[in-house]
Motif scaffolding. Structure first.
Motif, mmCIF file in Angstrom:
data_model
loop_
_atom_site.group_PDB
_atom_site.id
_atom_site.type_symbol
_atom_site.label_atom_id
_atom_site.label_comp_id
_atom_site.label_asym_id
_atom_site.label_seq_id
_atom_site.Cartn_x
_atom_site.Cartn_y
_atom_site.Cartn_z
ATOM 1 N N THR A 272 0.714 -1.132 0.208
ATOM 2 C CA THR A 272 -0.114 0.063 0.110
ATOM 3 C C THR A 272 1.002 1.296 0.208
ATOM 4 O O THR A 272 2.042 1.081 -0.085
ATOM 5 C CB THR A 272 -0.988 0.023 1.342
ATOM 6 N N HIS A 273 0.229 2.196 -0.076
ATOM 7 C CA HIS A 273 0.975 3.554 0.147
ATOM 8 C C HIS A 273 1.237 3.656 1.626
ATOM 9 O O HIS A 273 1.232 2.984 2.479
ATOM 10 C CB HIS A 273 0.035 4.778 -0.569
ATOM 11 N N ASN A 274 1.616 4.852 2.089
ATOM 12 C CA ASN A 274 2.008 5.305 3.273
ATOM 13 C C ASN A 274 1.048 4.617 4.456
ATOM 14 O O ASN A 274 -0.167 4.879 4.119
ATOM 15 C CB ASN A 274 2.233 6.827 3.619
ATOM 16 N N ARG A 275 1.508 4.256 5.429
ATOM 17 C CA ARG A 275 0.776 3.578 6.469
ATOM 18 C C ARG A 275 -0.260 4.599 6.931
ATOM 19 O O ARG A 275 -1.465 4.504 7.251
ATOM 20 C CB ARG A 275 1.451 3.096 7.521
ATOM 21 N N ALA A 276 0.382 6.003 7.108
ATOM 22 C CA ALA A 276 -0.434 7.111 7.783
ATOM 23 C C ALA A 276 -1.502 7.369 6.548
ATOM 24 O O ALA A 276 -1.135 7.754 5.564
ATOM 25 C CB ALA A 276 0.467 8.295 8.151
ATOM 26 N N GLY A 277 -2.699 7.768 7.025
ATOM 27 C CA GLY A 277 -3.664 8.351 6.140
ATOM 28 C C GLY A 277 -4.373 7.529 5.033
ATOM 29 O O GLY A 277 -4.822 7.672 4.293
ATOM 30 N N LEU A 278 -4.043 6.116 5.186
ATOM 31 C CA LEU A 278 -4.909 5.243 4.243
ATOM 32 C C LEU A 278 -6.205 5.207 4.488
ATOM 33 O O LEU A 278 -6.693 5.274 5.577
ATOM 34 C CB LEU A 278 -4.518 3.637 4.547
ATOM 35 N N PRO A 279 -7.056 5.211 3.242
ATOM 36 C CA PRO A 279 -8.577 5.209 3.771
ATOM 37 C C PRO A 279 -9.020 3.939 4.488
ATOM 38 O O PRO A 279 -8.285 3.083 4.491
ATOM 39 C CB PRO A 279 -8.972 5.249 2.342
ATOM 40 N N ARG A 280 -10.250 4.058 5.331
ATOM 41 C CA ARG A 280 -10.575 2.809 6.122
ATOM 42 C C ARG A 280 -10.691 2.008 5.341
ATOM 43 O O ARG A 280 -10.676 0.621 5.874
ATOM 44 C CB ARG A 280 -11.906 3.508 6.746
ATOM 45 N N ARG A 281 -11.398 2.061 4.012
ATOM 46 C CA ARG A 281 -11.757 0.891 3.385
ATOM 47 C C ARG A 281 -10.573 0.258 2.654
ATOM 48 O O ARG A 281 -10.499 -1.194 2.826
ATOM 49 C CB ARG A 281 -12.487 0.999 2.085
#
Length: 301
Positions: A272-281
């Motif tokens: 995934t992209h950065n761990r912080a700020g990932l959408p909840r889905r």
């Protein structure tokens, strides 16, 4: 200050590579896209994209706006989604990329069931023989098998997965079984082409001893299912993921060769992209995918 819609507009141009492709994506005419880009540049007082007949080149200012703007847009979307989740569940798009064979056998069913349980999420699954390409950043989740080279994506463990050297019983009866990795150089082998790797150089270890051998191959394919079937038909030796050959080994269609020598593991991970700020889905899908392979993945049951 530019609005989030302007940043999304510029990101669409960057991701699609041309004004024509961006216009198609946005449902606009190329002239409308060009006009809107000019208006945005006028509002900011700087040129964002250098345009020629053949290509687009983002200026330093345009590149910075895309880089920082994408982070802000993602954080804003995550905030809105978290608010919506409080009122009834997950919402929004989810783009998933996975390898052809593993995707067909395991990821496709996980995607379909996740979407059924979360009907407001729109999931787009793409299966590819080269999931780690320059387009990987266009996906929310990229399922990958094997070693992860340098990447700006973040890896999440999904399942353990070994790699087995295999051939059919008929092949072993005809050619004999290798006693050491070096013997593979004289035996017919079948190559899986994937991720632009050096796929004919096979590596093994036994304790502190390591061996690498360059195998000869008259058969190769970019589809793992094809080379597995070729091996079952007695056409050569394969070095293949445990998840793909475990059932054939149990049935006796394939036998393991050199079991005392270990090939590098090819564990299943999701990027995934950065761990912080990932959408909840995205976070929930990651957890859903991980749960399907725990405590023991299906190829080890």
């Amino acid at each position: 200050m530019t609005e989030s819609a302007d940043v999304r507009f510029l990101l669409t141009i960057q991701q699609n590579g041309s004004l024509i492709a961006a216009a198609r994506k946005l449902g606009l005419t190329p002239s409308a896209v060009s006009q809107r880009l000019q208006q945005l540049e006028k509002k900011l007082g700087t040129r964002l994209v250098d345009r020629t007949a053949r290509k687009l080149t983002f200026t330093e200012e345009g590149t910075l706006l895309c880089l920082r703007g994408s982070e802000l847009v993602q954080q804003f979307d995550t905030l809105l989604e978290d608010l919506q989740v409080l009122h009834g569940g997950l919402v929004g798009p989810l783009k998933v990329n996975a390898p052809l064979g593993f995707g067909r056998r395991y990821v496709a069913s996980a995607v379909a069931e996740f979407q059924r349980e979360n009907p407001a999420v729109d999931v787009a699954l793409t299966l590819s023989d080269e999931p780690l390409t320059e387009t990987a950043d266009r996906f929310d989740v990229v399922v990958h098998i094997g070693e992860l080279r340098a990447s700006n994506l973040v890896g999440h463990a999904i399942a353990p997965n070994g790699r087995f050297l295999c051939a059919s019983p008929a092949f072993v009866k005809r050619f004999g079984s290798p006693d050491a990795p070096d013997d593979l150089a004289r035996l017919p082998c079948i190559i899986l082409r994937e991720n632009k790797e050096d796929v004919s150089l096979w590596h093994f270890s036994k304790g502190k001893t390591s061996r690498s051998v360059r195998v000869a191959s008259k058969l190769s394919c970019n589809d793992g299912d094809v080379i597995r079937r070729w091996a079952c038909e007695g056409r050569g030796i394969i070095l293949r993921s445990e998840w793909d050959v475990a059932d054939d080994i149990r049935r006796g269609s394939l036998v393991r060769l050199l079991p005392g020598w270990k090939a590098p593991d090819a564990n299943v991970i999701a990027l995934t992209h950065n761990r912080a700020g990932l959408p909840r889905r995205t976070r929930d899908f990651m957890q859903y995918l991980q749960a399907r392979f725990r405590p023991v993945p299906p190829w080890r049951t």
